[in-house]
Design a protein around this motif. Structure first.
Motif, PDB file in Angstrom:
ATOM      1  N   SER A  40      28.424  46.358  30.298  1.00 25.79           N
ATOM      2  CA  SER A  40      28.932  45.901  31.590  1.00 25.79           C
ATOM      3  C   SER A  40      27.929  44.978  32.263  1.00 25.79           C
ATOM      4  O   SER A  40      26.736  45.268  32.312  1.00 25.79           O
ATOM      5  CB  SER A  40      29.177  47.094  32.517  1.00 25.79           C
ATOM      6  OG  SER A  40      30.070  47.984  31.932  1.00 25.79           O
ATOM      7  N   GLU A  45      29.783  35.700  38.952  1.00 27.05           N
ATOM      8  CA  GLU A  45      30.682  34.838  38.214  1.00 27.05           C
ATOM      9  C   GLU A  45      32.017  35.516  37.966  1.00 27.05           C
ATOM     10  O   GLU A  45      33.058  34.879  37.923  1.00 27.05           O
ATOM     11  CB  GLU A  45      30.029  34.565  36.854  1.00 27.05           C
ATOM     12  CG  GLU A  45      30.010  33.153  36.463  1.00 27.05           C
ATOM     13  CD  GLU A  45      29.260  33.036  35.146  1.00 27.05           C
ATOM     14  OE1 GLU A  45      28.115  33.545  35.066  1.00 27.05           O
ATOM     15  OE2 GLU A  45      29.825  32.464  34.208  1.00 27.05           O
ATOM     16  N   GLU A  46      31.953  36.844  37.787  1.00 25.42           N
ATOM     17  CA  GLU A  46      33.178  37.580  37.490  1.00 25.42           C
ATOM     18  C   GLU A  46      33.187  38.912  38.242  1.00 25.42           C
ATOM     19  O   GLU A  46      33.053  39.994  37.664  1.00 25.42           O
ATOM     20  CB  GLU A  46      33.263  37.827  35.977  1.00 25.42           C
ATOM     21  CG  GLU A  46      34.665  37.703  35.460  1.00 25.42           C
ATOM     22  CD  GLU A  46      34.968  38.781  34.422  1.00 25.42           C
ATOM     23  OE1 GLU A  46      36.080  39.302  34.456  1.00 25.42           O
ATOM     24  OE2 GLU A  46      34.074  39.097  33.618  1.00 25.42           O
ATOM     25  N   ILE A  92      35.479  40.633  39.670  1.00 29.36           N
ATOM     26  CA  ILE A  92      36.606  41.559  39.529  1.00 29.36           C
ATOM     27  C   ILE A  92      36.269  42.651  38.502  1.00 29.36           C
ATOM     28  O   ILE A  92      36.695  43.802  38.636  1.00 29.36           O
ATOM     29  CB  ILE A  92      37.890  40.799  39.124  1.00 29.36           C
ATOM     30  CG1 ILE A  92      38.207  39.714  40.157  1.00 29.36           C
ATOM     31  CG2 ILE A  92      39.064  41.748  38.959  1.00 29.36           C
ATOM     32  CD1 ILE A  92      38.538  40.177  41.555  1.00 29.36           C
ATOM     33  N   ALA A  93      35.494  42.299  37.487  1.00 28.10           N
ATOM     34  CA  ALA A  93      35.099  43.297  36.484  1.00 28.10           C
ATOM     35  C   ALA A  93      34.347  44.443  37.156  1.00 28.10           C
ATOM     36  O   ALA A  93      34.544  45.623  36.842  1.00 28.10           O
ATOM     37  CB  ALA A  93      34.223  42.648  35.410  1.00 28.10           C
ATOM     38  N   ARG A 124      28.879  29.996  45.885  1.00 21.00           N
ATOM     39  CA  ARG A 124      29.941  30.960  45.598  1.00 21.00           C
ATOM     40  C   ARG A 124      30.137  31.832  46.830  1.00 21.00           C
ATOM     41  O   ARG A 124      29.155  32.236  47.461  1.00 21.00           O
ATOM     42  CB  ARG A 124      29.530  31.879  44.433  1.00 21.00           C
ATOM     43  CG  ARG A 124      29.439  31.176  43.097  1.00 21.00           C
ATOM     44  CD  ARG A 124      29.098  32.211  42.027  1.00 21.00           C
ATOM     45  NE  ARG A 124      29.207  31.634  40.701  1.00 21.00           N
ATOM     46  CZ  ARG A 124      28.217  31.636  39.811  1.00 21.00           C
ATOM     47  NH1 ARG A 124      27.048  32.187  40.105  1.00 21.00           N
ATOM     48  NH2 ARG A 124      28.398  31.109  38.620  1.00 21.00           N
ATOM     49  N   LEU A 179      37.810  34.554  45.845  1.00 21.75           N
ATOM     50  CA  LEU A 179      36.617  34.052  45.153  1.00 21.75           C
ATOM     51  C   LEU A 179      36.633  32.534  45.150  1.00 21.75           C
ATOM     52  O   LEU A 179      37.555  31.906  44.640  1.00 21.75           O
ATOM     53  CB  LEU A 179      36.550  34.563  43.709  1.00 21.75           C
ATOM     54  CG  LEU A 179      35.382  34.011  42.883  1.00 21.75           C
ATOM     55  CD1 LEU A 179      34.029  34.447  43.437  1.00 21.75           C
ATOM     56  CD2 LEU A 179      35.496  34.437  41.409  1.00 21.75           C
ATOM     57  N   ASP A 239      34.275  29.516  43.830  1.00 22.70           N
ATOM     58  CA  ASP A 239      33.106  29.249  42.980  1.00 22.70           C
ATOM     59  C   ASP A 239      32.991  27.743  42.774  1.00 22.70           C
ATOM     60  O   ASP A 239      33.700  27.153  41.970  1.00 22.70           O
ATOM     61  CB  ASP A 239      33.262  29.971  41.639  1.00 22.70           C
ATOM     62  CG  ASP A 239      31.998  29.869  40.803  1.00 22.70           C
ATOM     63  OD1 ASP A 239      31.125  29.033  41.134  1.00 22.70           O
ATOM     64  OD2 ASP A 239      31.869  30.623  39.814  1.00 22.70           O
ATOM     65  N   THR A 250      40.305  31.544  44.169  1.00 17.57           N
ATOM     66  CA  THR A 250      41.280  32.451  43.574  1.00 17.57           C
ATOM     67  C   THR A 250      41.476  33.615  44.534  1.00 17.57           C
ATOM     68  O   THR A 250      40.505  34.229  44.980  1.00 17.57           O
ATOM     69  CB  THR A 250      40.729  33.031  42.248  1.00 17.57           C
ATOM     70  OG1 THR A 250      40.082  31.986  41.544  1.00 17.57           O
ATOM     71  CG2 THR A 250      41.819  33.632  41.406  1.00 17.57           C
TER      72      THR A 250
END
Ligand code: ATP
Ligand code: MG
Length: 407
Positions: free
Chosen positions: A4, A9-10, A12-13, A236, A247, A249, A259
């Motif tokens: 993980s 950058e991401e 939502i994960a 960001r 988000l 970026d 998004t």
């Protein structure tokens, strides 16, 4: 789960991992490879002891992300405030809880001073200070979380950040979220995602109805300025707030669109705001602030605008009022206005605001200082003078004047 990576950058994960952890009632960073500061702060905020959330955070171990979480005060923040010094000066600060207005400015100054020690007066430091002050003030004013919020920051200069170090700041609370806060005055807003998008527009606030330009405390400009700052510095901006995420970026392309998600799939029980920008992208603070003001003014419906402030030396008989005591405390700024400015204006006595001791301040602060008093001065036809304002503060004052006296 062993690979993980909780990076902006991401994001939502990370929220998905957190949702699973909340269901299990237990969250550990032991199996996490990388956790940027936003993920640690957002998780720590839920490990509270007031019975609201039952997320248990085991003592951090020595593995990568867990060691980082420990270093920035995960264990301490669960118990209350952390006074411990950060493990790595210049790169991280420890998480701090904030519950009151008065703490916002000094905490913002401390964080920026620790992470940008050699450049306390540069444009980047001022920009990050502004973002922190506005976000901390939002927690105190709107979250309704009795535990307040958590603030933290980190300077990244390795991996993808090598060659272009970036500062990431995070402010998080477990309060009512933006939808609940804003729907009171925005009946057209029907979903959390609509609320979040609206909250980022100029002069939109849960504290006053649409079409108005502000209350004594708020102008509805805080999040608008922050999102524009992210856009103009190729940064960001991530917000996650009870049922919606946003988000933006711009780090790879200057035209990437944000998004937005709606629904429970990537939820945060409160309001999480993360702002990150490469230091070498900041450019001129004055130009950024002026450009954002111009955009805000152009988006506000055209009205007849009166000019009332006089940027010139006042006649000798006019009382000078030093603007300094209440820097960045908008409650104090409003009190200052009602104690020192409004009584004089009501008696039709002119005043001169002297900014000699104030070199930078946020738009919200000047709003709280001026919104009522300039309207009063105009209504009573009493001249109001401003002396010793920097060019940027002058433009900020003209901006408040413009929408306060408009329409
Ligand atoms: N942490 C938060 N928790 C709940 N609601 C929030 C939070 N932050 C912002 N909001 C909502 O978003 C709205 C817009 O925030 P924004 O900072 O742009 O304006 P404001 O705080 O109302 O005015 P200003 O920042 O000019 O003083 C707020 O009025 C509030 O309804
Ligand atoms: Mg605000």
């Amino acid at each position: 789960m062993s690979s993980s990576r909780f990076v902006l950058e991401e994001p939502i994960a990370f929220l998905r991992w957190l949702a699973a952890a909340r269901q299990a009632g237990w969250a550990s960073f032991d199996d996490v490879e990388v956790a940027q500061v936003f993920a640690v702060a957002a998780t720590a905020a839920l490990g509270r002891h007031d019975g609201r959330e039952r997320l248990v955070l085991p003592p951090a171990s020595a593995t990568g992300a867990a060691r980082f979480a420990h270093a920035i005060g995960l264990d301490e923040v669960l118990e209350g405030d952390s006074a411990r010094e950060p493990a790595e000066h210049d790169r991280t600060v420890t998480m701090t809880r904030i519950r009151s207005y008065g703490q916002a400015e000094s905490l913002a100054r401390k964080i920026v001073g620790l992470l940008l020690p050699t450049r306390p007066a540069t444009d980047a430091a001022t920009l990050f200070w502004w973002v922190l002050v506005e976000l901390l003030r939002n927690v105190v004013q709107h979250s309704m979380d009795p535990a307040g919020g958590i603030a933290c920051a980190q300077r990244n200069d390795s991996g993808p950040y090598a060659g272009s170090p970036a500062l990431q700041v995070v402010v998080v609370d477990n309060g009512i979220g933006v939808f609940e806060a804003i729907r009171r005055t925005q009946p057209a807003v029907l979903t959390p995602a609509q609320a979040l998008v609206r909250a980022l527009e100029p002069h939109v606030s849960g504290t006053f109805a649409e079409g108005h330009s502000g209350t004594v405390h708020n102008a509805g400009l805080g999040l608008f300025f922050i999102s524009e700052m992210a856009k103009r510095t190729r940064g960001r901006l991530f917000l996650a707030t009870r049922g919606a995420t946003y988000l933006l970026d711009r780090s790879r392309s200057p035209s990437t669109q944000p998004t937005v998600t709606n629904g429970q799939s990537a939820d945060y029980p409160g309001t999480l705001v993360v702002f990150e920008t490469a230091l070498d992208q900041v450019g001129s603070y004055d130009e950024i602030v002026t450009g954002i003001q111009e955009l805000a003014a152009s988006r506000t419906p055209q009205r007849i605008v009166h000019r009332w402030l006089r940027f010139e030396q006042p006649p000798a008989a006019v009382a000078r009022v030093l603007v300094e005591v209440a820097a960045e405390d908008t409650t104090a700024a409003h009190e200052f206005s009602s104690q020192h400015l409004e009584p004089k204006l009501l008696r039709r006595e002119s005043v001169a605001l002297d900014f000699v001791n104030l070199r930078v301040c946020t738009q919200s602060f000047l709003h709280a200082l001026l919104h009522e008093s300039v309207r009063l001065a105009w209504a009573r036809k009493v001249p109001m003078y401003v002396v010793n304002a920097t060019p940027t503060i002058r433009r900020q004052l003209e901006f408040v004047e413009g929408y306060s006296l408009g329409g």
